[in-house]
Scaffold this motif. Structure first.
Motif, PDB file in Angstrom:
ATOM      1  N   ILE A 193     -24.872  73.541   5.646  1.00  0.00           N
ATOM      2  CA  ILE A 193     -23.673  73.952   6.386  1.00  0.00           C
ATOM      3  C   ILE A 193     -23.665  73.458   7.824  1.00  0.00           C
ATOM      4  CG2 ILE A 193     -23.293  75.954   4.917  1.00  0.00           C
ATOM      5  CD1 ILE A 193     -24.378  77.755   7.100  1.00  0.00           C
ATOM      6  N   PHE A 194     -24.821  73.188   8.403  1.00  0.00           N
ATOM      7  CA  PHE A 194     -24.829  72.650   9.763  1.00  0.00           C
ATOM      8  C   PHE A 194     -24.414  71.183   9.781  1.00  0.00           C
ATOM      9  CE2 PHE A 194     -27.110  76.482  11.000  1.00  0.00           C
ATOM     10  CZ  PHE A 194     -26.644  76.687  12.281  1.00  0.00           C
ATOM     11  N   GLY A 195     -24.270  70.597   8.592  1.00  0.00           N
ATOM     12  CA  GLY A 195     -23.789  69.216   8.500  1.00  0.00           C
ATOM     13  C   GLY A 195     -22.290  69.111   8.364  1.00  0.00           C
ATOM     14  N   GLY A 196     -21.582  70.245   8.328  1.00  0.00           N
ATOM     15  CA  GLY A 196     -20.126  70.226   8.261  1.00  0.00           C
ATOM     16  C   GLY A 196     -19.587  70.033   6.853  1.00  0.00           C
ATOM     17  N   VAL A 197     -18.252  69.969   6.762  1.00  0.00           N
ATOM     18  CA  VAL A 197     -17.591  69.914   5.453  1.00  0.00           C
ATOM     19  C   VAL A 197     -17.918  68.633   4.693  1.00  0.00           C
ATOM     20  CG1 VAL A 197     -15.439  68.884   6.318  1.00  0.00           C
ATOM     21  CG2 VAL A 197     -15.402  70.307   4.257  1.00  0.00           C
ATOM     22  N   LYS A 198     -18.177  67.537   5.410  1.00  0.00           N
ATOM     23  CA  LYS A 198     -18.509  66.282   4.716  1.00  0.00           C
ATOM     24  C   LYS A 198     -19.800  66.439   3.916  1.00  0.00           C
ATOM     25  CE  LYS A 198     -17.314  62.524   4.689  1.00  0.00           C
ATOM     26  NZ  LYS A 198     -16.529  61.781   3.692  1.00  0.00           N
ATOM     27  N   ARG A 199     -20.808  67.078   4.527  1.00  0.00           N
ATOM     28  CA  ARG A 199     -22.078  67.253   3.822  1.00  0.00           C
ATOM     29  C   ARG A 199     -21.916  68.222   2.652  1.00  0.00           C
ATOM     30  NH1 ARG A 199     -27.234  68.693   7.341  1.00  0.00           N
ATOM     31  NH2 ARG A 199     -26.692  66.646   8.202  1.00  0.00           N
ATOM     32  N   ILE A 200     -21.121  69.279   2.845  1.00  0.00           N
ATOM     33  CA  ILE A 200     -20.857  70.210   1.748  1.00  0.00           C
ATOM     34  C   ILE A 200     -20.223  69.475   0.580  1.00  0.00           C
ATOM     35  CG2 ILE A 200     -19.507  72.240   1.051  1.00  0.00           C
ATOM     36  CD1 ILE A 200     -19.738  73.241   3.947  1.00  0.00           C
ATOM     37  N   ALA A 201     -19.233  68.611   0.886  1.00  0.00           N
ATOM     38  CA  ALA A 201     -18.546  67.850  -0.163  1.00  0.00           C
ATOM     39  C   ALA A 201     -19.502  66.883  -0.864  1.00  0.00           C
ATOM     40  CB  ALA A 201     -17.373  67.082   0.436  1.00  0.00           C
ATOM     41  N   GLN A 202     -20.401  66.273  -0.107  1.00  0.00           N
ATOM     42  CA  GLN A 202     -21.354  65.324  -0.703  1.00  0.00           C
ATOM     43  C   GLN A 202     -22.308  66.033  -1.664  1.00  0.00           C
ATOM     44  OE1 GLN A 202     -22.954  63.713   2.925  1.00  0.00           O
ATOM     45  NE2 GLN A 202     -21.286  62.243   3.178  1.00  0.00           N
ATOM     46  N   VAL A 203     -22.746  67.234  -1.290  1.00  0.00           N
ATOM     47  CA  VAL A 203     -23.604  68.018  -2.180  1.00  0.00           C
ATOM     48  C   VAL A 203     -22.835  68.429  -3.424  1.00  0.00           C
ATOM     49  CG1 VAL A 203     -24.885  70.199  -2.423  1.00  0.00           C
ATOM     50  CG2 VAL A 203     -25.105  68.840  -0.323  1.00  0.00           C
ATOM     51  N   ALA A 204     -21.612  68.904  -3.219  1.00  0.00           N
ATOM     52  CA  ALA A 204     -20.778  69.355  -4.344  1.00  0.00           C
ATOM     53  C   ALA A 204     -20.472  68.206  -5.300  1.00  0.00           C
ATOM     54  CB  ALA A 204     -19.473  69.957  -3.823  1.00  0.00           C
ATOM     55  N   GLU A 205     -20.307  66.999  -4.757  1.00  0.00           N
ATOM     56  CA  GLU A 205     -19.958  65.830  -5.573  1.00  0.00           C
ATOM     57  C   GLU A 205     -21.055  65.518  -6.587  1.00  0.00           C
ATOM     58  OE1 GLU A 205     -17.441  61.801  -4.418  1.00  0.00           O
ATOM     59  OE2 GLU A 205     -18.883  62.630  -3.008  1.00  0.00           O
ATOM     60  N   VAL A 206     -22.287  65.861  -6.240  1.00  0.00           N
ATOM     61  CA  VAL A 206     -23.412  65.654  -7.159  1.00  0.00           C
ATOM     62  C   VAL A 206     -23.597  66.870  -8.061  1.00  0.00           C
ATOM     63  CG1 VAL A 206     -25.911  65.313  -7.318  1.00  0.00           C
ATOM     64  CG2 VAL A 206     -24.596  64.111  -5.561  1.00  0.00           C
ATOM     65  N   LEU A 207     -23.530  68.060  -7.462  1.00  0.00           N
ATOM     66  CA  LEU A 207     -23.873  69.294  -8.167  1.00  0.00           C
ATOM     67  C   LEU A 207     -22.827  69.728  -9.190  1.00  0.00           C
ATOM     68  CD1 LEU A 207     -25.869  71.717  -8.300  1.00  0.00           C
ATOM     69  CD2 LEU A 207     -24.537  72.785  -6.474  1.00  0.00           C
ATOM     70  N   VAL A 208     -21.545  69.671  -8.807  1.00  0.00           N
ATOM     71  CA  VAL A 208     -20.482  70.228  -9.659  1.00  0.00           C
ATOM     72  C   VAL A 208     -20.366  69.519 -11.014  1.00  0.00           C
ATOM     73  CG1 VAL A 208     -17.993  70.615  -9.848  1.00  0.00           C
ATOM     74  CG2 VAL A 208     -19.198  71.240  -7.754  1.00  0.00           C
ATOM     75  N   PRO A 209     -20.316  68.175 -11.060  1.00  0.00           N
ATOM     76  CA  PRO A 209     -20.236  67.524 -12.373  1.00  0.00           C
ATOM     77  C   PRO A 209     -21.426  67.850 -13.277  1.00  0.00           C
ATOM     78  CG  PRO A 209     -19.654  65.968 -10.646  1.00  0.00           C
ATOM     79  CD  PRO A 209     -20.201  67.185  -9.965  1.00  0.00           C
ATOM     80  N   ILE A 210     -22.610  68.008 -12.674  1.00  0.00           N
ATOM     81  CA  ILE A 210     -23.804  68.340 -13.460  1.00  0.00           C
ATOM     82  C   ILE A 210     -23.680  69.742 -14.046  1.00  0.00           C
ATOM     83  CG2 ILE A 210     -26.283  68.825 -13.312  1.00  0.00           C
ATOM     84  CD1 ILE A 210     -26.471  66.578 -11.230  1.00  0.00           C
ATOM     85  N   MET A 211     -23.296  70.716 -13.195  1.00  0.00           N
ATOM     86  CA  MET A 211     -23.281  72.106 -13.674  1.00  0.00           C
ATOM     87  C   MET A 211     -22.111  72.355 -14.632  1.00  0.00           C
ATOM     88  SD  MET A 211     -22.058  74.298 -10.328  1.00  0.00           S
ATOM     89  CE  MET A 211     -20.303  74.522  -9.956  1.00  0.00           C
ATOM     90  N   ALA A 212     -20.922  71.846 -14.295  1.00  0.00           N
ATOM     91  CA  ALA A 212     -19.773  72.059 -15.179  1.00  0.00           C
ATOM     92  C   ALA A 212     -19.934  71.266 -16.468  1.00  0.00           C
ATOM     93  CB  ALA A 212     -18.484  71.667 -14.466  1.00  0.00           C
ATOM     94  N   GLY A 213     -20.417  70.010 -16.344  1.00  0.00           N
ATOM     95  CA  GLY A 213     -20.630  69.168 -17.525  1.00  0.00           C
ATOM     96  C   GLY A 213     -21.689  69.736 -18.451  1.00  0.00           C
ATOM     97  N   GLY A 214     -22.774  70.252 -17.861  1.00  0.00           N
ATOM     98  CA  GLY A 214     -23.845  70.843 -18.668  1.00  0.00           C
ATOM     99  C   GLY A 214     -23.375  72.073 -19.419  1.00  0.00           C
ATOM    100  N   TYR A 215     -22.563  72.906 -18.746  1.00  0.00           N
ATOM    101  CA  TYR A 215     -22.050  74.119 -19.389  1.00  0.00           C
ATOM    102  C   TYR A 215     -21.083  73.776 -20.518  1.00  0.00           C
ATOM    103  CZ  TYR A 215     -20.781  79.054 -19.700  1.00  0.00           C
ATOM    104  OH  TYR A 215     -20.600  80.332 -20.146  1.00  0.00           O
ATOM    105  N   LEU A 216     -20.222  72.778 -20.281  1.00  0.00           N
ATOM    106  CA  LEU A 216     -19.304  72.318 -21.327  1.00  0.00           C
ATOM    107  C   LEU A 216     -20.070  71.762 -22.525  1.00  0.00           C
ATOM    108  CD1 LEU A 216     -16.334  70.511 -19.522  1.00  0.00           C
ATOM    109  CD2 LEU A 216     -16.181  72.436 -21.099  1.00  0.00           C
TER     110      LEU A 216
END
Length: 477
Positions: A193-216
């Protein structure tokens, strides 16, 4: 008292507003969520160009909003809805989801129209901005109340709740003490979070497809193992929604209330949270982001919530005679274990961990956006860093606290939050419709990439720095 007020809000007022406005937005927009359904999928395969490194792309904004929408509601919330409202609650979750796609389209389109440019060139926006700019200065009080509620609900309450969910998931799966998990989560969240919204988005860009894809993927395996039971299970959901067949849960009333409540809690359409993220994206036309965010509601409710519901209803762990709200994650874990063995419990715990972690980041950004609005948006780095420290402390404390009262309070404030946003959307409806019609006209004229020309909407009080009156600048998107 909290419970009484919350029940009144959720069982009567919000059901009427959410479904009523969702149906109205759907009909008056000529079923915008279905007309542009093909374009929603196109977002995932398009070449996601960014104007520069200061801005998020439309795809990154989608991923970040999915990170927030996809959370405990998809796993624990669906289980609670089925336990208290019966299988029919899932049907009403679908209704809220499908109508919510239209609501999300308009709230996120308006967030783009009324976004403001920051000194560093990044964008901020959301309900507070479109209430103040769209309804005028006389409504600033409502914008301030909305921001305070958003900060208290998401930036504080839900961060503590998600921290607890992450810690208990790690304890269930790996027997890690709660306070160790809290400290670990605080350290990781702090670095991000100290890296701002860009860093949050970069983490989410990797994490979200893995977690949602794995659950699907695991859901597809379960569906494959129980393929012949799918039609009967879907019929059970539909019949239960209208009181046909044996009464389970609390009957039709409970099915509707739990479906609407858990549906909104899961997909957040109409709540006003997603527009805070939608406004950050650099897009050529506000409706682009409306289409994107409509798709994120579909991913959350129609895909992932349905997956959880089918896992539970086609398993043997669900007992219709029990109406116990504590059967949240435990019911989903036990149901998955009946399909694929005991490692299914570990899988659900890991899924809850990932979903909870991504939601913490999303909730932090909503809180940050509120702090920015309440402090005037400029020169508030000291207060912003103070909020980040509070979030890190909440990650530690939330893991070990008894959060029953926090959850009850957050449930109430989330309801008031939705009420304020839905009233604003009803009042701003015609302005959102004009923007959608502009998008429609350009597509009909053969322009595959419509562009928003601020000079055509001079009466809307858009920020000239966010939407410069130079069409060639917008063409770059």
């Amino acid at each position: 008292m909290l419970s009484l007020l919350s029940d009144l809000l959720w069982s009567k007022v919000l059901i009427a507003l959410l479904i009523g406005l969702g149906v109205w937005f759907t009909i008056a927009s000529r079923f915008v969520q279905f007309r542009y359904f093909g374009k929603m999928f196109g977002i995932l395969t398009a070449n996601h160009h960014e104007a520069d490194k200061r801005h998020l792309s439309s795809f990154q904004a989608l991923i970040l909003s999915v990170a927030g929408r996809v959370g405990g509601g998809n796993i624990a919330g669906v289980a609670v809805a089925i336990t208290l409202g019966g299988p029919g609650a899932i049907f009403w979750m679908w209704v809220v989801g499908l109508m919510g796609m239209a609501t999300s389209f308009f709230e996120c389109t308006l967030a783009q129209v009324y976004k403001t440019a920051e000194p560093d060139g990044a964008f901020r926006g959301g309900p507070a901005h479109y209430i103040e700019r769209g309804l005028g200065k006389n409504w600033k009080w409502l914008a301030v109340i909305y921001s305070i509620l958003l900060l208290v609900t998401f930036g504080i309450g839900f961060i503590a709740l998600q921290s607890y969910a992450v810690a208990t998931s790690l304890q269930d799966a790996f027997d890690i003490p709660l306070y160790y998990s809290g400290i670990g989560l605080a350290l990781v969240v702090g670095l991000i979070i100290f890296g701002g919204v860009k860093r949050i988005a970069q983490v989410a860009e990797v994490l979200v497809p893995i977690m949602a894809g794995g659950y699907l993927l695991i859901a597809i395996v379960v569906l494959g193992l129980n393929f012949s039971s799918i039609p009967d299970t879907l019929m059970l959901i539909v019949n239960s929604a209208f009181g046909l067949g044996p009464v389970v849960g609390g009957g039709i009333g409970a099915a509707i209330m739990m479906g609407v409540k858990r549906g909104l809690f899961s997909n957040e359409a109409g709540l006003g949270s997603a527009p805070n993220v939608a406004a950050v994206a650099f897009v050529p036309h506000p409706a682009n982001q409306g289409v994107v965010q409509s798709f994120s509601v579909f991913i959350d409710t129609i895909l992932l919530c349905t997956c959880t519901a089918l896992i539970i209803l086609m398993g043997t762990a669900y007992d219709p005679s029990l109406a116990d709200s504590s059967q949240g994650v435990a019911l989903t874990q036990a149901s998955l274990a009946t399909h694929i063995g005991e490692w299914g419990r570990v899988f659900v715990s890991i899924a809850m961990l990932l979903f909870g972690f991504s939601t913490v980041l999303y909730n932090y950004y909503l809180g940050e956006n509120s702090v920015s609005y309440l402090t005037g948006g400029r020169g508030n780095e000291f207060l912003m860093n103070g909020f980040r420290v509070v979030v890190i402390c909440l990650c530690c404390l939330g893991a070990i606290m008894d959060l029953g009262t926090v959850f009850g309070f957050a449930d109430l404030t989330m309801g008031v939050l939705a009420l304020a946003n839905l009233i604003a959307l009803a009042m701003l409806w015609k302005k959102g419709l004009r923007v959608m019609q502009d998008y429609d006209r350009q597509l009909k004229a053969g322009n595959p990439a419509p562009v928003f020309r601020a000079e055509d909407f001079a009466d809307l009080d858009v920020d000239p720095e966010a939407w410069p009156r130079h069409p060639q600048t917008n063409q770059q998107a």
